[in-house]
Scaffold this active site. Structure first.
Site, PDB file in Angstrom:
ATOM      1  CD  GLU A 427      -3.107  -1.143   0.501  1.00 14.87           C
ATOM      2  OE1 GLU A 427      -3.384  -0.119  -0.144  1.00 14.87           O
ATOM      3  OE2 GLU A 427      -3.790  -2.188   0.460  1.00 14.87           O
TER       4      GLU A 427
HETATM    5  C1  LIG Z   1       3.334  -9.885   0.040  1.00 10.07           C
HETATM    6  C2  LIG Z   1       3.108  -8.784  -0.950  1.00 10.07           C
HETATM    7  C3  LIG Z   1       1.843  -8.571  -1.460  1.00 10.07           C
HETATM    8  C4  LIG Z   1       1.637  -7.572  -2.422  1.00 10.07           C
HETATM    9  N1  LIG Z   1       0.389  -7.438  -2.989  1.00 10.07           N
HETATM   10  C5  LIG Z   1       0.257  -6.636  -4.081  1.00 10.07           C
HETATM   11  C6  LIG Z   1      -0.966  -6.638  -4.831  1.00 10.07           C
HETATM   12  O1  LIG Z   1      -1.933  -7.328  -4.487  1.00 10.07           O
HETATM   13  N2  LIG Z   1      -1.024  -5.878  -5.948  1.00 10.07           N
HETATM   14  C7  LIG Z   1       0.012  -5.093  -6.350  1.00 10.07           C
HETATM   15  O2  LIG Z   1      -0.121  -4.422  -7.371  1.00 10.07           O
HETATM   16  N3  LIG Z   1       1.178  -5.065  -5.649  1.00 10.07           N
HETATM   17  C8  LIG Z   1       1.320  -5.815  -4.534  1.00 10.07           C
HETATM   18  N4  LIG Z   1       2.507  -5.823  -3.836  1.00 10.07           N
HETATM   19  C9  LIG Z   1       3.597  -4.971  -4.287  1.00 10.07           C
HETATM   20  C10 LIG Z   1       3.883  -3.833  -3.335  1.00 10.07           C
HETATM   21  O3  LIG Z   1       2.883  -2.875  -3.416  1.00 10.07           O
HETATM   22  C11 LIG Z   1       5.279  -3.314  -3.689  1.00 10.07           C
HETATM   23  O4  LIG Z   1       6.198  -4.298  -3.235  1.00 10.07           O
HETATM   24  C12 LIG Z   1       5.573  -1.980  -3.085  1.00 10.07           C
HETATM   25  O5  LIG Z   1       4.788  -0.991  -3.695  1.00 10.07           O
HETATM   26  C13 LIG Z   1       7.052  -1.603  -3.240  1.00 10.07           C
HETATM   27  O6  LIG Z   1       7.499  -1.772  -4.543  1.00 10.07           O
HETATM   28  P1  LIG Z   1       8.839  -2.626  -4.809  1.00 10.07           P
HETATM   29  O7  LIG Z   1       8.713  -3.899  -4.099  1.00 10.07           O
HETATM   30  O8  LIG Z   1       9.071  -2.652  -6.252  1.00 10.07           O
HETATM   31  O9  LIG Z   1       9.965  -1.806  -4.094  1.00 10.07           O
HETATM   32  P2  LIG Z   1      10.781  -0.591  -4.700  1.00 10.07           P
HETATM   33  O10 LIG Z   1       9.834   0.411  -5.279  1.00 10.07           O
HETATM   34  O11 LIG Z   1      11.877  -1.093  -5.539  1.00 10.07           O
HETATM   35  O12 LIG Z   1      11.382   0.042  -3.366  1.00 10.07           O
HETATM   36  C14 LIG Z   1      12.505  -0.525  -2.682  1.00 10.07           C
HETATM   37  C15 LIG Z   1      12.916   0.435  -1.576  1.00 10.07           C
HETATM   38  O13 LIG Z   1      13.262   1.711  -2.131  1.00 10.07           O
HETATM   39  C16 LIG Z   1      12.443   2.730  -1.600  1.00 10.07           C
HETATM   40  N5  LIG Z   1      12.106   3.686  -2.652  1.00 10.07           N
HETATM   41  C17 LIG Z   1      11.526   3.453  -3.849  1.00 10.07           C
HETATM   42  N6  LIG Z   1      11.356   4.580  -4.531  1.00 10.07           N
HETATM   43  C18 LIG Z   1      11.839   5.572  -3.753  1.00 10.07           C
HETATM   44  C19 LIG Z   1      11.933   6.979  -3.882  1.00 10.07           C
HETATM   45  N7  LIG Z   1      11.456   7.642  -4.935  1.00 10.07           N
HETATM   46  N8  LIG Z   1      12.491   7.658  -2.887  1.00 10.07           N
HETATM   47  C20 LIG Z   1      12.942   7.046  -1.784  1.00 10.07           C
HETATM   48  N9  LIG Z   1      12.870   5.731  -1.579  1.00 10.07           N
HETATM   49  C21 LIG Z   1      12.317   4.991  -2.556  1.00 10.07           C
HETATM   50  C22 LIG Z   1      11.210   2.023  -1.067  1.00 10.07           C
HETATM   51  O14 LIG Z   1      10.589   2.761  -0.029  1.00 10.07           O
HETATM   52  C23 LIG Z   1      11.796   0.707  -0.584  1.00 10.07           C
HETATM   53  O15 LIG Z   1      12.340   0.873   0.692  1.00 10.07           O
HETATM   54  C24 LIG Z   1       2.710  -6.763  -2.834  1.00 10.07           C
HETATM   55  C25 LIG Z   1       3.974  -6.959  -2.283  1.00 10.07           C
HETATM   56  C26 LIG Z   1       4.187  -7.968  -1.375  1.00 10.07           C
HETATM   57  C27 LIG Z   1       5.577  -8.186  -0.848  1.00 10.07           C
END
Ligand SMILES: Cc1cc2nc3c(=O)[nH]c(=O)nc-3n(C[C@H](O)[C@H](O)[C@H](O)COP(=O)(O)OP(=O)(O)OC[C@H]3O[C@@H](n4cnc5c(N)ncnc54)[C@H](O)[C@@H]3O)c2cc1C
Length: 619
Positions: A427
């Site tokens: 979220e």
């Molecule tokens: C168990 C689970 C269930 C999920 N369910 C869903 C679902 O039902 N539908 C769906 O669409 N998604 C889902 N997700 C995805 C989830 O919403 C994403 O994992 C989340 O939005 C973070 O994206 P990412 O994993 O690509 O991390 P990234 O975006 O790569 O981020 C990695 C780190 O970098 C930081 N970061 C990223 N961008 C910036 C920035 N601009 N400035 C500073 N810091 C930054 C983040 O805060 C984080 O600490 C799920 C994830 C998990 C693990």
């Protein structure tokens, strides 16, 4: 020297100061809590639940106790079928349709009731909680809020009853926090009757057993993605990856979803072309506050289990709960739970009232709900961050109270701790939400929706003046605490004002400053919510009766002041120098000074003794 120039804010836009009234309560706009005083009579608290809400709460607790909690082992053993079965049962009881209008098979209940169901249904296991949240929030809501009448009639009753389970496909391997950067495409067929969807989504909750996906894809070179409703059909180019093996929420189905020439009729486009990012963000706004609620009952349960264990377990011939070190943990766990509850239900009622105002002004229900929640997007981000971190800390201390047994899969703390971890990631990660909370506030000030300039200028003037040396009159209940909250707001205004002045539009590049400012904002909202609730309860039920609530509110504020000092100092020494730095540090000291320091150990002991006696979280 003027720390906060008037020009910076004057140039932002005309400062229209708008407040709206519902009945005799002044309903503040989102973010206005920072610059306006709120009276305790104007906050909604869990003590204000209606009879209907109490009945709903009890029904949900009973469901959780019967259908979820006894099967912890199966949930931990990745029994996805059990999660699915529980979802169908929750649907039969109406819990999946609490917020769905009656016309589409739901119960059509208000925002507070929706929060309440999310809260109490979520504590048994993070697996069911995630399935419930993904289905009711991001899986169903985009259709109720943005769907056409035909889409709503076709899909929503099936989702509200639990006949169909929904999922939400936004994230891709290359598009996480940067959600609009997805590469999934939607290509219109030559006859203009359908789109072909191609791409890969990942981390999709409920993917293994859902019948419907909300999918975001890009049409041609559009700037923004577009939303689609897609039925799950393996014969229509949809394949699933294997179940992900995760740290926690073991029985929440999480898979990749691949779309290969998946055909979707044009009438399944959600809202308009290019509106997908807006849908995704608005769905997440609502999802965020509901996720905060979904962490609350876990905190209550973890706290209760911690107290029960501490009462039973003896070391040195003494129950653990008699040790000051353990009392401190119990008191802090309860206090953070209490503050989270207070803030969540305060915001929920503000949203509900805002929706009612918009409906009364002629908005359709879905427009009113969208705009109502959007208005409080700052509070939604604040709550998501605060409560997700509180449940993590609460379960961590829960493990500590259990000692070695806390580390064992035989006790509930271990799973609670692992399940809590995801709430800081999905979220919108807590980093993104922290930056959003401050960013949105600054934007609101620019649009003239929240007057930050006037109060910020007043703080700058106050800093230049001579402080009053009069002995304040704190005879009224919580007057010193309320004065402290007003001062903490000044710290935020002093820091944010100076940061905006210094960095202007480039403030968003200074993430560490935004993060620190956000921590201050979060503490102000939570501490104020706790104090106002305790004041309301004390006035209603008597101070003697409410000494637990009063002690928790005071303890929360004391801790909040320390967090404000730490973050305030960090920001000031990082961007101000010389006289300006000295002046701001003096301001920080002045605005965080208690006249009468609370006796923290006595507060913690008061709280812990109440929980010990009741053998549970009892507020
Ligand atoms: C168990 C689970 C269930 C999920 N369910 C869903 C679902 O039902 N539908 C769906 O669409 N998604 C889902 N997700 C995805 C989830 O919403 C994403 O994992 C989340 O939005 C973070 O994206 P990412 O994993 O690509 O991390 P990234 O975006 O790569 O981020 C990695 C780190 O970098 C930081 N970061 C990223 N961008 C910036 C920035 N601009 N400035 C500073 N810091 C930054 C983040 O805060 C984080 O600490 C799920 C994830 C998990 C693990």
């Amino acid at each position: 020297m003027v720390l906060i120039t008037k020009s910076i804010f004057y140039s932002l836009s005309s400062l229209i100061y708008k407040t709206m009234k519902t009945k005799d309560k002044e309903l503040l706009r989102g973010g206005q809590f920072l610059v306006k005083e709120t009276k305790c009579e104007d906050v909604f608290t869990p003590e204000d639940f209606s009879e209907e809400q109490v009945m709903m709460r009890d029904a949900v607790i009973e469901f959780n106790d019967r259908e979820v909690i006894p099967y912890k082992d199966r949930f931990e053993a990745k029994d996805y079928a059990l999660t699915e079965a529980c979802m169908h049962k929750a649907g039969e009881l109406g819990f999946l349709g609490v917020s769905v209008p009656e016309a589409y098979g739901g119960l059509g209940m208000g925002f507070v009731s929706t929060m309440l169901v999310c809260d109490y249904i979520s504590s048994g296991t993070g697996s069911f909680s995630t399935a419930f949240g993904a289905h009711t929030g991001i899986g169903t809501m985009p259709i109720t809020l943005y769907g056409t009448e035909a889409q709503k009639l076709k899909y929503v009753p099936k989702l509200a009853s639990g006949e169909w389970i929904g999922a939400y496909c936004l994230t891709e391997p290359g598009a996480g926090s940067d959600a609009n950067s997805g590469k999934t495409t939607a290509t219109l067929s030559d006859d203009g009757k359908c789109y072909k969807i191609n791409g890969q989504k990942m981390w999709i909750s409920n993917a293994g057993f859902c019948k419907l996906f909300i999918v975001f894809a890009r049409i041609e070179d559009d700037k923004y993605i577009t939303g689609f409703i897609i039925e799950n059909d393996s014969e229509n180019g949809i394949t699933l990856g294997e179940e992900e093996h995760k740290l926690g929420i073991h029985s929440s189905s999480t898979r990749q979803v691949f779309f290969s020439d998946c055909v979707v009729p044009v009438e399944n486009m959600l809202s308009e072309r290019g509106n997908g990012f807006k849908i995704a963000m608005n769905a997440l706004n609502i999802g965020r506050i509901k996720l905060a609620a979904a962490c609350l009952d876990s905190q209550r349960r973890v706290t209760s289990l911690g107290v029960q264990y501490a009462n039973e377990r003896k070391q040195f011939k003494t129950p653990l709960s008699d040790f000051g070190a353990i009392k401190s943990k119990i008191a802090e766990m309860a206090t953070n739970t209490y503050a989270g509850e207070s803030a969540c239900y305060r915001a929920a009622k503000d949203i509900e009232d805002r929706i009612a105002l918009r409906v009364a002004a002629g908005n359709s229900h879905h427009e009113a709900e969208l705009k109502g929640v959007e208005e409080y997007a700052i509070e939604c981000s604040i709550l998501k961050v605060a409560v997700s971190e509180d449940i993590q800390n609460c379960s961590d201390e829960g493990i500590q109270i259990f000692g070695g047994m806390g580390f064992s899969v035989e006790t509930p703390m271990e799973a609670a701790w692992r399940d809590a971890r995801i709430t800081r990631i999905y979220e919108g990660t807590n980093e993104i939400n922290r930056m959003l909370s401050v960013g949105m506030l600054v934007k609101k000030a620019m649009k003239g929706h929240v007057d930050l300039l006037g109060p910020a200028t007043a703080v700058a003037d106050e800093l230049m003046g001579i402080p009053s040396f009069e002995t304040p009159d704190y005879s009224e209940l919580f007057s010193e605490e309320k004065e402290m909250i007003a001062k903490l707001k000044k710290v935020f205004l002093m820091i944010a004002g100076a940061a905006v002045q210094k960095f202007g539009a480039e403030l968003e590049e200074h993430q560490q400053i935004l993060m620190a400012a956000s921590d201050i904002l979060i503490e102000i909202y939570l501490a104020e919510s706790a104090i106002l609730r305790a004041e309301k309860s004390a006035k209603r039920f008597g101070e003697e009766d409410q000494k637990g609530q009063m002690a928790m509110a005071r303890l929360y504020l004391y801790n909040a002041v320390d967090i404000v000092i730490k973050n305030g100092k960090e920001v000031i020494v990082s961007f101000a120098e010389g006289d300006e730095q000295r002046m701001m540090l003096m301001g920080l000291k002045r605005f965080t000074k208690y006249t009468n320091q609370p006796n923290v150990v006595a507060l913690r002991n008061t709280i812990a003794e109440i929980l010990k006696k009741e053998n549970k979280y009892c507020f």
